[in-house]
Design a protein around this motif. Structure first.
Motif, PDB file in Angstrom:
ATOM      1  N   THR A  78       0.830  -1.216   0.000  1.00  0.00           N
ATOM      2  CA  THR A  78       0.000   0.000   0.000  1.00  0.00           C
ATOM      3  C   THR A  78       0.860   1.260   0.000  1.00  0.00           C
ATOM      4  O   THR A  78       0.649   2.161  -0.813  1.00  0.00           O
ATOM      5  CB  THR A  78      -0.948  -0.002   1.218  1.00  0.00           C
ATOM      6  N   MET A  79       1.838   1.318   0.912  1.00  0.00           N
ATOM      7  CA  MET A  79       2.688   2.514   0.972  1.00  0.00           C
ATOM      8  C   MET A  79       3.552   2.637  -0.281  1.00  0.00           C
ATOM      9  O   MET A  79       3.795   3.744  -0.765  1.00  0.00           O
ATOM     10  CB  MET A  79       3.570   2.492   2.225  1.00  0.00           C
ATOM     11  N   GLY A  80       4.003   1.519  -0.810  1.00  0.00           N
ATOM     12  CA  GLY A  80       4.765   1.546  -2.062  1.00  0.00           C
ATOM     13  C   GLY A  80       3.951   2.134  -3.200  1.00  0.00           C
ATOM     14  O   GLY A  80       4.457   2.924  -4.004  1.00  0.00           O
ATOM     15  N   LEU A  81       2.675   1.754  -3.266  1.00  0.00           N
ATOM     16  CA  LEU A  81       1.803   2.306  -4.308  1.00  0.00           C
ATOM     17  C   LEU A  81       1.577   3.803  -4.122  1.00  0.00           C
ATOM     18  O   LEU A  81       1.606   4.571  -5.088  1.00  0.00           O
ATOM     19  CB  LEU A  81       0.465   1.559  -4.329  1.00  0.00           C
ATOM     20  N   VAL A  82       1.354   4.222  -2.875  1.00  0.00           N
ATOM     21  CA  VAL A  82       1.128   5.653  -2.604  1.00  0.00           C
ATOM     22  C   VAL A  82       2.373   6.468  -2.958  1.00  0.00           C
ATOM     23  O   VAL A  82       2.283   7.480  -3.674  1.00  0.00           O
ATOM     24  CB  VAL A  82       0.731   5.871  -1.119  1.00  0.00           C
ATOM     25  N   PHE A  83       3.551   6.039  -2.495  1.00  0.00           N
ATOM     26  CA  PHE A  83       4.776   6.786  -2.798  1.00  0.00           C
ATOM     27  C   PHE A  83       5.148   6.675  -4.274  1.00  0.00           C
ATOM     28  O   PHE A  83       5.675   7.620  -4.861  1.00  0.00           O
ATOM     29  CB  PHE A  83       5.939   6.343  -1.911  1.00  0.00           C
ATOM     30  N   GLY A  84       4.865   5.521  -4.882  1.00  0.00           N
ATOM     31  CA  GLY A  84       5.101   5.369  -6.322  1.00  0.00           C
ATOM     32  C   GLY A  84       4.232   6.312  -7.125  1.00  0.00           C
ATOM     33  O   GLY A  84       4.691   6.933  -8.094  1.00  0.00           O
ATOM     34  N   LEU A  85       2.975   6.442  -6.729  1.00  0.00           N
ATOM     35  CA  LEU A  85       2.072   7.375  -7.413  1.00  0.00           C
ATOM     36  C   LEU A  85       2.537   8.815  -7.223  1.00  0.00           C
ATOM     37  O   LEU A  85       2.486   9.613  -8.171  1.00  0.00           O
ATOM     38  CB  LEU A  85       0.647   7.188  -6.888  1.00  0.00           C
ATOM     39  N   MET A  86       3.019   9.143  -6.026  1.00  0.00           N
ATOM     40  CA  MET A  86       3.547  10.492  -5.778  1.00  0.00           C
ATOM     41  C   MET A  86       4.759  10.766  -6.673  1.00  0.00           C
ATOM     42  O   MET A  86       4.859  11.826  -7.294  1.00  0.00           O
ATOM     43  CB  MET A  86       3.940  10.659  -4.312  1.00  0.00           C
ATOM     44  N   TYR A  87       5.663   9.798  -6.753  1.00  0.00           N
ATOM     45  CA  TYR A  87       6.853   9.953  -7.587  1.00  0.00           C
ATOM     46  C   TYR A  87       6.459  10.078  -9.062  1.00  0.00           C
ATOM     47  O   TYR A  87       6.959  10.948  -9.778  1.00  0.00           O
ATOM     48  CB  TYR A  87       7.805   8.772  -7.388  1.00  0.00           C
ATOM     49  N   TYR A  88       5.569   9.219  -9.529  1.00  0.00           N
ATOM     50  CA  TYR A  88       5.115   9.251 -10.924  1.00  0.00           C
ATOM     51  C   TYR A  88       4.458  10.593 -11.241  1.00  0.00           C
ATOM     52  O   TYR A  88       4.729  11.189 -12.279  1.00  0.00           O
ATOM     53  CB  TYR A  88       4.138   8.092 -11.177  1.00  0.00           C
ATOM     54  N   SER A  89       3.608  11.068 -10.324  1.00  0.00           N
ATOM     55  CA  SER A  89       2.924  12.345 -10.539  1.00  0.00           C
ATOM     56  C   SER A  89       3.900  13.509 -10.622  1.00  0.00           C
ATOM     57  O   SER A  89       3.761  14.385 -11.474  1.00  0.00           O
ATOM     58  CB  SER A  89       1.919  12.613  -9.416  1.00  0.00           C
ATOM     59  N   SER A  90       4.897  13.509  -9.730  1.00  0.00           N
ATOM     60  CA  SER A  90       5.853  14.625  -9.744  1.00  0.00           C
ATOM     61  C   SER A  90       6.799  14.535 -10.940  1.00  0.00           C
ATOM     62  O   SER A  90       7.315  15.549 -11.395  1.00  0.00           O
ATOM     63  CB  SER A  90       6.640  14.691  -8.441  1.00  0.00           C
ATOM     64  N   SER A  91       7.015  13.341 -11.468  1.00  0.00           N
ATOM     65  CA  SER A  91       7.886  13.174 -12.641  1.00  0.00           C
ATOM     66  C   SER A  91       7.193  13.571 -13.936  1.00  0.00           C
ATOM     67  O   SER A  91       7.841  14.020 -14.877  1.00  0.00           O
ATOM     68  CB  SER A  91       8.348  11.723 -12.775  1.00  0.00           C
TER      69      SER A  91
END
Length: 186
Positions: A78-91
């Motif tokens: 769950t946390m991996g998905l949340v932080f992955g989505l944050m990273y993807y969004s900022s990229s």
């Protein structure tokens, strides 16, 4: 600065157990009247003992995980998905990247709260938070109480002056907008 030097990351050395927590180490309750000095002690110790902290956190995390592995796995995913989505969004979105750069603490706390909400819905909050909170509490307690020695101060000066190589903890702290204050090095 060329592209290669920007990505040059060095893992900090593992400090001896004697230096980290046993004989040579000196501990003292910080001066709670001087919050800036206390905060700087934490930051400097995080940078100096970062490999020891990562190893300690990993051991504590694994001990908690052994007790309830499936709940921990759900929380990690769950946390991996949340932080992955944050990273993807900022990229991929300049506005998100700019907001993250201008407000790193808000973005990080928002991500943590969103992740916490989803973990709460799954029903494995206590195991995951205990597995994360216990190592974090150990690190904050140790870095708050550990007095710095001469080697620690020299390493901190090199980091402040920019002559030390980038380390994982230094990158992590900069993502949160935290840097050591050279005023409190001595």
């Amino acid at each position: 600065m060329n592209k290669d030097s920007k990505m040059d990351i060095q893992v900090a050395p593992l400090r001896t157990l004697d230096d980290f927590i046993l004989g040579e180490s000196r501990f003292q309750v910080p001066d709670l009247q001087n919050i800036d000095r206390w905060f700087n002690r934490i930051v400097n110790n995080l940078l100096y003992y970062q490999t020891n902290y990562i190893l300690s956190a990993l051991v504590i995390f694994l001990l908690v995980t052994i007790g309830n592995p499936h709940h921990m796995l759900y929380g990690i995913i769950t946390m991996g998905l949340v932080f992955g989505l944050m990273y993807y969004s900022s990229s991929n979105n300049a506005q998100v990247a700019e907001f993250k750069q201008n407000h790193p603490f808000i973005v990080m706390m928002g991500s943590l709260f969103i992740g916490y909400y989803f973990i709460l819905q799954i029903g494995c909050v206590s195991v995951f938070m205990f597995g994360v909170a216990l190592p974090v509490m150990f690190i904050i307690l140790h870095s708050s109480l550990r007095l710095r020695n001469l080697k620690n101060k020299a390493a901190n000066i090199a980091d402040v002056l920019g002559v030390a190589k980038r380390t994982p903890m230094g990158i992590f702290l900069r993502e949160w907008g935290i840097e050591p204050n050279p005023k409190f090095i001595s």
